[in-house]
Design an enzyme around this catalytic site. Structure first.
Site, mmCIF file in Angstrom:
data_model
loop_
_atom_site.group_PDB
_atom_site.id
_atom_site.type_symbol
_atom_site.label_atom_id
_atom_site.label_comp_id
_atom_site.label_asym_id
_atom_site.label_seq_id
_atom_site.Cartn_x
_atom_site.Cartn_y
_atom_site.Cartn_z
ATOM 1 N N HIS A 50 0.789 -1.238 0.000
ATOM 2 C CA HIS A 50 0.000 0.000 0.000
ATOM 3 C C HIS A 50 0.819 1.286 0.000
ATOM 4 C CE1 HIS A 50 0.822 -0.088 4.358
ATOM 5 N NE2 HIS A 50 0.687 1.221 4.289
HETATM 6 C C1 UD1 Z 1 -1.971 5.903 5.346
HETATM 7 C C2 UD1 Z 1 -0.697 6.443 5.978
HETATM 8 C C3 UD1 Z 1 0.359 5.355 5.969
HETATM 9 C C4 UD1 Z 1 -0.140 4.083 6.606
HETATM 10 C C5 UD1 Z 1 -1.457 3.662 5.970
HETATM 11 C C6 UD1 Z 1 -2.019 2.490 6.733
HETATM 12 C C7 UD1 Z 1 -0.229 8.837 5.682
HETATM 13 C C8 UD1 Z 1 0.552 9.841 4.917
HETATM 14 N N1 UD1 Z 1 -0.179 7.574 5.219
HETATM 15 O O1 UD1 Z 1 -1.685 5.606 3.994
HETATM 16 O O2 UD1 Z 1 1.492 5.804 6.700
HETATM 17 O O3 UD1 Z 1 0.822 3.078 6.426
HETATM 18 O O4 UD1 Z 1 -2.396 4.752 6.037
HETATM 19 O O5 UD1 Z 1 -2.952 1.774 5.981
HETATM 20 O O6 UD1 Z 1 -0.870 9.176 6.647
HETATM 21 N N2 UD1 Z 1 -8.970 5.140 0.803
HETATM 22 C C9 UD1 Z 1 -10.208 4.597 0.675
HETATM 23 N N3 UD1 Z 1 -10.890 4.285 1.822
HETATM 24 C C10 UD1 Z 1 -10.403 4.503 3.079
HETATM 25 C C11 UD1 Z 1 -9.118 5.066 3.188
HETATM 26 C C12 UD1 Z 1 -8.411 5.377 2.036
HETATM 27 O O7 UD1 Z 1 -10.702 4.367 -0.422
HETATM 28 O O8 UD1 Z 1 -11.085 4.185 4.069
HETATM 29 C C13 UD1 Z 1 -8.193 5.439 -0.427
HETATM 30 C C14 UD1 Z 1 -8.458 6.850 -0.969
HETATM 31 O O9 UD1 Z 1 -8.415 6.783 -2.352
HETATM 32 C C15 UD1 Z 1 -7.257 7.604 -0.462
HETATM 33 C C16 UD1 Z 1 -6.160 6.541 -0.512
HETATM 34 O O10 UD1 Z 1 -6.811 5.317 -0.152
HETATM 35 O O11 UD1 Z 1 -6.944 8.733 -1.240
HETATM 36 C C17 UD1 Z 1 -5.012 6.789 0.434
HETATM 37 O O12 UD1 Z 1 -5.488 6.962 1.787
HETATM 38 P P1 UD1 Z 1 -4.610 7.801 2.838
HETATM 39 O O13 UD1 Z 1 -5.184 7.675 4.177
HETATM 40 O O14 UD1 Z 1 -4.343 9.179 2.308
HETATM 41 O O15 UD1 Z 1 -3.200 7.085 2.785
HETATM 42 P P2 UD1 Z 1 -2.846 5.547 2.937
HETATM 43 O O16 UD1 Z 1 -2.207 5.129 1.666
HETATM 44 O O17 UD1 Z 1 -4.008 4.794 3.439
HETATM 45 N N1 UDP Z 2 -4.249 -5.494 8.604
HETATM 46 C C1 UDP Z 2 -5.555 -5.976 8.695
HETATM 47 N N2 UDP Z 2 -6.217 -6.280 7.540
HETATM 48 C C2 UDP Z 2 -5.647 -6.142 6.308
HETATM 49 C C3 UDP Z 2 -4.321 -5.647 6.226
HETATM 50 C C4 UDP Z 2 -3.650 -5.320 7.380
HETATM 51 O O1 UDP Z 2 -6.069 -6.135 9.802
HETATM 52 O O2 UDP Z 2 -6.320 -6.447 5.304
HETATM 53 C C5 UDP Z 2 -3.539 -5.130 9.844
HETATM 54 C C6 UDP Z 2 -2.213 -5.809 10.036
HETATM 55 O O3 UDP Z 2 -2.396 -7.077 10.641
HETATM 56 C C7 UDP Z 2 -1.477 -4.823 10.922
HETATM 57 C C8 UDP Z 2 -1.993 -3.475 10.431
HETATM 58 O O4 UDP Z 2 -3.216 -3.751 9.750
HETATM 59 O O5 UDP Z 2 -1.847 -5.006 12.272
HETATM 60 C C9 UDP Z 2 -1.022 -2.844 9.494
HETATM 61 O O6 UDP Z 2 -1.634 -1.762 8.868
HETATM 62 P P1 UDP Z 2 -1.171 -1.199 7.452
HETATM 63 O O7 UDP Z 2 -0.423 -2.229 6.717
HETATM 64 O O8 UDP Z 2 -2.379 -0.614 6.813
HETATM 65 O O9 UDP Z 2 -0.252 0.053 7.836
HETATM 66 P P2 UDP Z 2 1.256 0.248 8.325
HETATM 67 O O10 UDP Z 2 1.523 -0.689 9.446
HETATM 68 O O11 UDP Z 2 2.138 0.032 7.148
HETATM 69 O O12 UDP Z 2 1.296 1.679 8.725
#
Ligand code: UD1
Ligand code: UDP
Length: 382
Positions: free
Chosen positions: A218
């Site tokens: 992601h």
């Molecule tokens: C964010 C965090 C990242 C973390 C990740 C965990 C920042 C800069 N990034 O990244 O550090 O590892 O969360 O998962 O804060 N979207 C949906 N539905 C949702 C949420 C997001 O469709 O419920 C889509 C949208 O298109 C959005 C994109 O995902 O623009 C990115 O979401 P965003 O929260 O900005 O960043 P993540 O890539 O999720």
């Molecule tokens: N996770 C989850 N369901 C998923 C993918 C990840 O419950 O489909 C959990 C995973 O076990 C871990 C956390 O989400 O506890 C990690 O989150 P993510 O990878 O979104 O973010 P990051 O840790 O890179 O910030």
């Protein structure tokens, strides 16, 4: 003592569950917790599922910010968090990790002179093109109490001038730095025994008794750069064509950039490959059931890298570097970046090793209790 906790992204809800559970079980009479959800993640399978499954109290306030550019999203959060802090006047503002929700909290709290507590402090990738690297550095330097999961995190902070021998009273100018283990490990210790009993995910994917690889992707520099995204998924196709099932719970960001684009050959090739199981994001209990049963994990996630290690699974890191350097130093993981042949070769190498070592580096599974006790000892109100 009153604390105000900010959650926003999926991993923060999961981490917050460990602290809320410790408060409920051991500190209910002493700690009052207010939870503010920024709404950074909002799909039910990225947010509500964790609140329900991990028995976190429903957030007291949901700012419903949603997705936006970094500046706009952070600015809207900053405004909402400031209002919540002014209304609640907590003794501590508790922040997790390195997302935009963390950064907005750090700015709002430190400007109001509310002591900021950073859980998962000290991690560094030494790659400032990552938005998370900026967020975590800013948050650490605005914090009064820093809870650090690993020895590498302590060393990183020392190099930036933090001292582990500061004494109370702590402040943003004289912060307390504590090596306390990883709060995500608290959750695994608590939930891993019940995860399989509670979920039929392995059965529903027809993977009972079969070897499979688990993969999550992601990070923005993997999803938003088509060559990198395709290289990773081409590697998965090559591995799957070697008779290996691969389960990929797709983050919505990845789904949009990989599958929702029309005219892109990779999505057709993926959908035709019966060994690659592209599924929606799963719940935490489903995820740890998948992790426990996988033979290897490929990921660019911070949390999933650690969970691979907790479950003694070989790990391929689909990033140019990692903050969790101990995993690589112990030989339990290989950094393969988004490079098709490096990923394929790393999988092959790790699956053929029988002597992988997983010495304890993430603490004893009781980080949340330590954090609560430390906050209680240093709260101005007590
Ligand atoms: C964010 C965090 C990242 C973390 C990740 C965990 C920042 C800069 N990034 O990244 O550090 O590892 O969360 O998962 O804060 N979207 C949906 N539905 C949702 C949420 C997001 O469709 O419920 C889509 C949208 O298109 C959005 C994109 O995902 O623009 C990115 O979401 P965003 O929260 O900005 O960043 P993540 O890539 O999720
Ligand atoms: N996770 C989850 N369901 C998923 C993918 C990840 O419950 O489909 C959990 C995973 O076990 C871990 C956390 O989400 O506890 C990690 O989150 P993510 O990878 O979104 O973010 P990051 O840790 O890179 O910030």
């Amino acid at each position: 003592m009153k604390i105000l906790t900010i959650v926003g992204a999926r991993p923060q809800i999961i981490k917050a569950a460990a602290l809320s559970r410790a408060i409920r079980n051991h500190f209910a009479a002493e700690i009052d917790e207010i939870i503010v959800h920024t709404g950074q993640h909002y799909d039910a399978n990225m947010s509500q599922v964790f609140i329900d499954e991990l028995e976190i109290p429903a957030p007291n306030i949901n700012l419903n910010i949603g997705s936006a550019s970094h500046g706009k999203q952070t600015a809207m959060m900053l405004q909402g968090i400031e209002d919540a802090l002014l209304a609640e006047a907590p003794d501590f503002l508790v922040l997790y990790g390195d997302t935009n929700s963390t950064l907005a909290g750090a700015l709002a709290g430190s400007k109001l002179r509310i002591p900021v507590v950073h859980i998962e402090a000290g991690l560094r990738s030494f790659n400032k093109s990552m938005p998370e690297e900026i967020n975590r550095i800013m948050c650490d330097h605005a914090s009064t109490l820093l809870f650090v999961p690993t020895s590498a995190g302590i060393r990183n902070l020392e190099k930036e001038g933090f001292r582990t021998d500061n004494t109370a009273p702590y402040s943003a100018d004289n912060p307390g730095v504590f090596h306390c283990g990883d709060i995500m490990f608290d959750n695994l210790v608590h939930y891993s025994r019940i995860s399989e009993a509670k979920t039929g995910i392995i059965n529903s994917l027809n993977l009972t008794g079969k070897q499979f690889i688990l993969c999550t992707i992601h990070r923005d520099n993997n999803t938003d750069i088509p060559e990198r995204l395709h290289s990773i998924f081409d590697a998965l196709i090559t591995i799957a064509n070697n008779n290996t099932d691969i389960v990929v719970p797709l983050h919505p960001r990845t789904r949009k950039l990989l599958l929702d684009k029309t005219g892109d050959g990779i999505s057709t090739r993926l959908s035709k490959n019966h060994r690659i199981h592209l599924i929606p994001p799963v719940s935490y209990l489903e995820m740890i059931a998948l992790e426990k049963n996988a033979s290897l994990i490929i990921t660019d996630s911070g949390g999933v890298q650690k969970e691979a290690y907790f479950f003694h699974k070989p790990l391929v890191v689909a990033r140019p570097e990692t903050e969790w350097t101990e995993i690589i130093e112990n030989g339990a993981g290989i950094i393969a970046d988004a490079d098709e042949s490096r990923i394929v070769n790393a999988v092959d190498e790790l699956l053929n090793k029988s002597d992988l070592q997983f010495p304890e580096v993430f603490g004893n599974g009781r980080a949340a209790e330590f954090i609560c006790n430390t906050m209680l000892s240093h709260s101005a109100r007590i």
